[in-house]
Design a protein around this motif. Structure first.
Motif, PDB file in Angstrom:
ATOM      1  N   ASP A   1       0.972  -1.133  -0.036  1.00  0.00           N
ATOM      2  CA  ASP A   1       0.012   0.555   0.198  1.00  0.00           C
ATOM      3  C   ASP A   1       1.244   0.803   0.033  1.00  0.00           C
ATOM      4  OD1 ASP A   1      -2.284  -1.801   0.309  1.00  0.00           O
ATOM      5  OD2 ASP A   1      -2.809  -1.718   1.722  1.00  0.00           O
ATOM      6  N   ASP A   2       2.034   1.243   0.606  1.00  0.00           N
ATOM      7  CA  ASP A   2       3.086   2.442   0.596  1.00  0.00           C
ATOM      8  C   ASP A   2       3.741   2.612  -0.747  1.00  0.00           C
ATOM      9  OD1 ASP A   2       1.764   2.628   3.034  1.00  0.00           O
ATOM     10  OD2 ASP A   2       3.713   1.359   3.974  1.00  0.00           O
ATOM     11  N   LEU A   3       4.013   1.067  -1.512  1.00  0.00           N
ATOM     12  CA  LEU A   3       4.644   1.603  -2.518  1.00  0.00           C
ATOM     13  C   LEU A   3       5.448   2.761  -3.785  1.00  0.00           C
ATOM     14  CD1 LEU A   3       7.284   0.640  -3.356  1.00  0.00           C
ATOM     15  CD2 LEU A   3       6.503  -1.363  -4.491  1.00  0.00           C
ATOM     16  N   PRO A   4       3.921   2.103  -3.995  1.00  0.00           N
ATOM     17  CA  PRO A   4       3.833   3.874  -5.187  1.00  0.00           C
ATOM     18  C   PRO A   4       3.970   5.007  -4.691  1.00  0.00           C
ATOM     19  CG  PRO A   4       1.730   2.363  -4.689  1.00  0.00           C
ATOM     20  CD  PRO A   4       2.274   2.216  -3.746  1.00  0.00           C
ATOM     21  N   ALA A   5       4.360   5.590  -2.952  1.00  0.00           N
ATOM     22  CA  ALA A   5       4.330   6.775  -2.529  1.00  0.00           C
ATOM     23  C   ALA A   5       5.502   7.232  -2.823  1.00  0.00           C
ATOM     24  CB  ALA A   5       3.404   6.988  -1.550  1.00  0.00           C
ATOM     25  N   VAL A   6       6.119   5.615  -1.985  1.00  0.00           N
ATOM     26  CA  VAL A   6       7.810   5.532  -1.655  1.00  0.00           C
ATOM     27  C   VAL A   6       8.498   6.141  -3.797  1.00  0.00           C
ATOM     28  CG1 VAL A   6       9.713   4.083  -1.331  1.00  0.00           C
ATOM     29  CG2 VAL A   6       7.733   3.762   0.359  1.00  0.00           C
ATOM     30  N   ARG A   7       7.531   4.943  -4.732  1.00  0.00           N
ATOM     31  CA  ARG A   7       8.346   4.995  -5.662  1.00  0.00           C
ATOM     32  C   ARG A   7       8.458   6.103  -6.290  1.00  0.00           C
ATOM     33  NH1 ARG A   7       5.634   0.195  -8.367  1.00  0.00           N
ATOM     34  NH2 ARG A   7       7.626  -1.442  -8.095  1.00  0.00           N
ATOM     35  N   GLU A   8       7.284   7.478  -5.590  1.00  0.00           N
ATOM     36  CA  GLU A   8       6.691   8.936  -5.760  1.00  0.00           C
ATOM     37  C   GLU A   8       8.402   9.965  -5.644  1.00  0.00           C
ATOM     38  OE1 GLU A   8       3.987  11.866  -6.445  1.00  0.00           O
ATOM     39  OE2 GLU A   8       3.038  10.045  -5.295  1.00  0.00           O
ATOM     40  N   ALA A   9       7.945   9.346  -4.092  1.00  0.00           N
ATOM     41  CA  ALA A   9       9.609  10.402  -3.433  1.00  0.00           C
ATOM     42  C   ALA A   9      10.750   9.813  -4.316  1.00  0.00           C
ATOM     43  CB  ALA A   9       9.525  10.348  -2.041  1.00  0.00           C
ATOM     44  N   ILE A  10      11.312   8.910  -4.436  1.00  0.00           N
ATOM     45  CA  ILE A  10      12.439   8.737  -4.973  1.00  0.00           C
ATOM     46  C   ILE A  10      12.621   9.246  -6.620  1.00  0.00           C
ATOM     47  CG2 ILE A  10      13.952   6.671  -5.640  1.00  0.00           C
ATOM     48  CD1 ILE A  10      12.958   4.999  -3.370  1.00  0.00           C
ATOM     49  N   GLU A  11      11.297   8.792  -7.493  1.00  0.00           N
ATOM     50  CA  GLU A  11      11.230   9.407  -8.445  1.00  0.00           C
ATOM     51  C   GLU A  11      11.908  10.850  -8.506  1.00  0.00           C
ATOM     52  OE1 GLU A  11      12.052   7.994 -11.669  1.00  0.00           O
ATOM     53  OE2 GLU A  11      11.845   6.366 -10.533  1.00  0.00           O
ATOM     54  N   ALA A  12      11.004  11.885  -7.440  1.00  0.00           N
ATOM     55  CA  ALA A  12      11.247  13.479  -7.660  1.00  0.00           C
ATOM     56  C   ALA A  12      12.728  13.486  -7.067  1.00  0.00           C
ATOM     57  CB  ALA A  12      10.583  13.843  -6.588  1.00  0.00           C
ATOM     58  N   CYS A  13      13.564  13.011  -6.442  1.00  0.00           N
ATOM     59  CA  CYS A  13      14.904  13.562  -5.930  1.00  0.00           C
ATOM     60  C   CYS A  13      15.669  12.967  -6.349  1.00  0.00           C
ATOM     61  CB  CYS A  13      14.889  11.787  -4.727  1.00  0.00           C
ATOM     62  SG  CYS A  13      16.373  12.509  -4.010  1.00  0.00           S
ATOM     63  N   LEU A  14      15.595  11.692  -7.856  1.00  0.00           N
ATOM     64  CA  LEU A  14      16.607  11.301  -8.929  1.00  0.00           C
ATOM     65  C   LEU A  14      16.269  12.810  -9.924  1.00  0.00           C
ATOM     66  CD1 LEU A  14      15.903   7.900  -9.203  1.00  0.00           C
ATOM     67  CD2 LEU A  14      17.573   8.687  -8.347  1.00  0.00           C
TER      68      LEU A  14
END
Length: 440
Positions: free
Chosen positions: A190-203
């Protein structure tokens, strides 16, 4: 400036805080102090420090704006900034991270923790400077505080850790180095989409990575973690090549947050939403119906002769009755509806998302109200005693044309007292005595 000691700039408008920090840190660090954001900016421009301790709440130029100006100055933007604050406000913390702070330390200070965090941040900053030319791992940084370090080589897709990372998640140390896909497999789905979004924003360079999410523990359950990091190396075209960060277990904090939320919004006896949460949901429903033209229904319920039960058999028996009433009410409504305890023996049921005509909505609401009345008429088992109790129910429709939600509550309350006046154990609709429209 003492060349053998790291230079720390403490910016705080409270003299007592500056004196405490000075006494505690002077032996290990070359401490400079400033009593305002503007004075701190000027001091940093004269003598570039290795780290800045920055108070969030200051007059004129607060910590957030001071940090923003520091990060806008090419000569100062790489200085690690640690916010010091008395606020337990996650919004403020996120705002600080968004302008470039690396850590938060809460007041009142635990000096030993402040000193250790400063050491850790300085160490991490030094390692970040060396990463461009070195394969040095960050496994030992922040071991003293229990934080786990991760180091992601983006080109190879491999992530390396210190031993603390495995301890935080209860994992075997065979996972000290693994593909990035292994990390994703540990994040709660349930948390993975938000984690991926935060990582992509950082990258992409939009913001440092900051996430609170659940990860699977070695015991099979999930633990809440605070995960933070940033890109520390990019190629000549700006493509990310390396990202490092740290993770800490925040399970205890999340439990405390959940308990605070429960106490603030839920009735401790029945577990139902309390008056505060009901009012909030009613406001949302009222606004939605006002925009989209639907109907909501509010029912006020009062258990008849409840005081007599308390006076005769004691409050413990009364509490048993209220718990059973709450359970029966929940079984009578839909998932999107709300059952709340308003106080004492008063309950409120809010039915949402009725469409069609007022007459059709009222007919459906009456059916549910009579279903509730029948359910609450069934005998109650209170200890060894079978006890009969009945409700008086007041009902009103609302569609957003009322003056406000207080008017909706008032109408349902008036209808409930009409039910009591009619002899109890009955249902009355606001306005029906006058045969007027039911939504006024």
């Amino acid at each position: 400036m003492n060349p053998e000691k790291p230079t720390i700039l403490a910016i705080d408008d409270t003299p007592a805080n500056l004196m405490m920090l000075g006494a505690a840190l002077a032996g290990e660090f070359d401490l400079r102090i400033a009593a305002s954001g503007s004075e701190g900016l000027a001091t940093a421009a004269r003598v570039v420090p290795d780290l800045i301790l920055l108070d969030v709440m200051m007059p004129e130029l607060d910590g957030i704006e001071t940090c923003r100006r520091l990060k806008a100055d090419p000569a100062l933007r790489d200085i690690p900034v640690i916010f010091i604050t008395a606020l337990a406000d996650f919004g403020s913390e996120l705002a600080g991270l968004n302008v470039g702070a690396v850590e938060y330390i809460a007041k009142p200070f635990r000096i030993d923790l402040v000193r250790q965090r400063i050491r850790n941040i300085l160490q991490l900053a030094r390692l970040n400077r060396e990463l461009a030319d070195s394969e040095e791992r960050l496994r030992y940084v922040m071991e003293a505080t229990g934080d786990g370090i991760w180091d992601w080589d983006i080109d190879s897709g491999m992530v390396s850790h210190n031993h603390a990372w495995c301890r935080v998640l209860g994992l075997e140390e065979s996972l000290l180095r693994h593909p990035v896909a292994t990390f994703e497999s540990l994040v709660h789905p349930d948390d993975l989409p938000a984690v991926r979004e935060a990582i992509e924003a950082c990258l992409a360079g939009s913001a440092p990575y900051a996430s609170e999410h659940r990860m699977r523990h070695g015991d099979g359950g999930y633990v809440w973690v605070s995960d933070r990091g940033d890109v520390v190396r990019r190629d000549a075209e700006g493509r990310p090549r390396r990202m490092v960060g740290c993770v800490k277990n925040i399970d205890e904090l999340k439990l405390k947050e959940a308990e605070i939320h429960r106490l603030a919004f839920y009735d401790p006896l029945t577990g139902l939403p309390n008056r505060r949460l009901l009012t909030d949901r009613l406001q949302q429903s009222w606004l939605a119906n006002k925009r989209h033209g639907g109907f909501g229904v509010l029912m006020f319920l009062d258990m008849d002769r409840f005081k007599q039960l308390n006076d005769t058999y004691g409050h413990a028996m009364g509490d048993q009755l209220l718990v059973q009433v709450a359970a029966r009410l929940q079984q009578c409504v839909r998932e999107q509806d709300t059952v709340a305890r308003f106080g004492g023996d008063e309950f409120v049921v809010m039915l949402d998302r009725f469409s069609g005509t007022p007459e059709a909505a009222l007919g459906a609401a009456r059916n549910i109200g009579e279903k509730i009345r029948a359910a609450l008429n069934a005998p109650y088992r209170l200890g060894d005693m079978a006890y009969a109790s009945t409700p008086s129910i007041g009902l009103c429709l609302f569609d957003g044309r009322e003056a406000n939600v207080d008017e909706v509550l008032k109408r349902a309350d008036i209808a409930m007292y009409a039910a009591k006046s009619a002899g109890r154990n009955t249902l009355r609709v606001f306005g029906e005595a006058e045969q007027s429209d039911f939504v006024l």
